[in-house]
Design an enzyme around this catalytic site. Structure first.
Site, PDB file in Angstrom:
ATOM      1  N   LYS A 142     126.497 -23.545  97.301  1.00  0.00           N
ATOM      2  CA  LYS A 142     127.051 -24.675  97.629  1.00  0.00           C
ATOM      3  C   LYS A 142     126.206 -25.413  98.588  1.00  0.00           C
ATOM      4  CE  LYS A 142     129.757 -22.039 101.075  1.00  0.00           C
ATOM      5  NZ  LYS A 142     131.126 -21.600 101.490  1.00  0.00           N
ATOM      6  N   TYR A 175     113.198 -37.760 126.689  1.00  0.00           N
ATOM      7  CA  TYR A 175     114.425 -38.525 127.109  1.00  0.00           C
ATOM      8  C   TYR A 175     114.957 -37.745 128.226  1.00  0.00           C
ATOM      9  CZ  TYR A 175     113.988 -41.518 122.816  1.00  0.00           C
ATOM     10  OH  TYR A 175     113.560 -42.350 121.893  1.00  0.00           O
TER      11      TYR A 175
END
Ligand SMILES: *Cc1c(COP(=O)(O)O)cnc(C)c1O
Length: 364
Positions: free
Chosen positions: A37, A258
């Site tokens: 899946k 950041y």
């Protein structure tokens, strides 16, 4: 061949097949399927499933009908099951057209499939999914008892397996394992002639009581440790790496990235690597996980950005890392389960987060 500019996911199909064989041997005499899946946990369902088919696997599970239909194009002969089952007449038609076996999760789904069989004038295969403690998908125990009393509800349905799914199989001492087994055994008692399917990857390692007739591993095939309390018995299948794009040496103490969360002293040497959270290097790996380069593990320095991640290579000899060198973030030197723990997630999420732009390279 031109040098790759971004992240690459290397997928070792030989290791994948070795993992399949190990799980199949452990589960025998139960049969062993493969759960592919979510694009085979992000690795590429087509190549993964073809390799497993060639490696002796004949039964596959996807979650949706759409996934199963694309799998059918590369596996014309395989048995393909669909965990979501059928939600409409159109779903039933697609399952028939592509020879898919739905896992029926409710009385409503059973009724849809019964009608499809009636219209077809031929029996149709299905698995019946009974919920034994996940409270997520599947029939309640009482509904299985009801079916036993009204077997006409199953007219035209050839039940291949009564199945259930374990919630805590990676924690062997968890009491829910025994409780789910007891509830499952009770459900199976209503239909003693039906084959059974219970174990996922970790369930295979709980012991033969949990095996039933068909096991359904996913994660362990791809190298994720099915026994987190023990050394990983599986081979590494996935390596995620990216090239260094720039080097920098700090003249004075300074911060990286950041939020200025990583402070480095004067003389610190940094390497900027061409992968970020858009590639599956999760932001929660910032300042926590490691990378492997030039034979050594080094820390991720600062916040992972969308497209780049900085690593601190001060501990390596000067010149040991050059632009273009490959940096491993997950692979043989940096175990997926270790990264998962550092990033407060699981290997499943790391693999299914590998970005769409990451080139998958397969080795036989
Ligand atoms: C995903 C899934 C599996 C495979 O689980 P792993 O832990 O990856 O081995 C098996 N059965 C069902 C119903 C699933 O949804």
């Amino acid at each position: 061949m031109t040098a790759p500019t971004g992240a690459i996911a290397r997928i070792d199909l030989a290791a994948l097949c070795d993992n399949y064989r190990l799980l199949a041997a452990k589960a025998a005499p139960a049969a062993c399927s493969a759960v592919v899946k979510a694009n085979a946990y992000g690795l590429g369902a087509e190549r993964v499933a073809q390799a497993l088919w060639q490696g002796g696997c004949s039964h596959f599970f996807t979650v949706s009908i759409a996934e199963a239909i694309s799998l059918r194009t590369v596996l014309p002969q395989a048995f393909i099951g669909v965990f979501y089952g059928v939600a409409s007449g159109e779903d039933a038609r697609l399952c028939l057209a592509h020879r898919l076996m739905p896992c029926l999760n409710s009385l409503g789904q059973i009724e849809l499939w019964r009608k499809a069989a009636l219209a077809q004038g031929a029996p149709l295969p299905a698995a019946l999914h009974v919920d034994t403690g996940m409270n997520r998908l599947g029939l309640a125990g009482e509904e299985v008892a009801l079916l036993a009393q009204s077997p006409e509800k199953l007219d035209g349905i050839e039940v291949q397996w009564l199945m259930s799914h374990l919630a805590c199989a990676d924690t062997p001492q968890h009491p829910l394992n025994a409780l789910q087994l007891r509830r499952f055994t009770e459900a199976c008692g209503h239909f003693p002639e039906w084959p059974t399917s219970l174990a996922n990857s970790s369930g295979i390692f709980l012991g033969t009581d949990w095996h039933g007739d068909l096991v359904r591993p996913g994660a362990a095939l791809y190298g994720i440790n099915p026994v987190p309390h023990l050394p990983n018995p599986m081979k590494t299948v996935v390596t995620i790496e990216a090239p260094v794009v720039q080097l920098r040496e700090l003249r004075a103490e300074d911060t990286v990235g950041y939020g200025a969360t990583y402070k480095a002293p004067a003389g610190a040497r940094l390497a900027t690597v061409a992968c970020g959270y858009a590639d599956g290097i999760m932001r929660s790996m910032s300042n926590r996980s490691e990378a492997f380069v030039a034979g050594q593990r080094v820390p991720v320095a600062g916040i992972v950005s969308m497209d780049v991640t900085v690593i601190d290579i001060s501990s390596l000899p000067e010149g040991a890392v050059q632009p273009g060198d490959r940096v491993e973030f997950i692979g043989p030197h940096i175990a997926v389960d270790t990264v998962a723990e550092q990033a407060a997630t699981i290997g499943y999420e790391l693999f299914t987060s590998i970005g769409g732009r990451v080139r998958r390279e397969y080795s036989e």
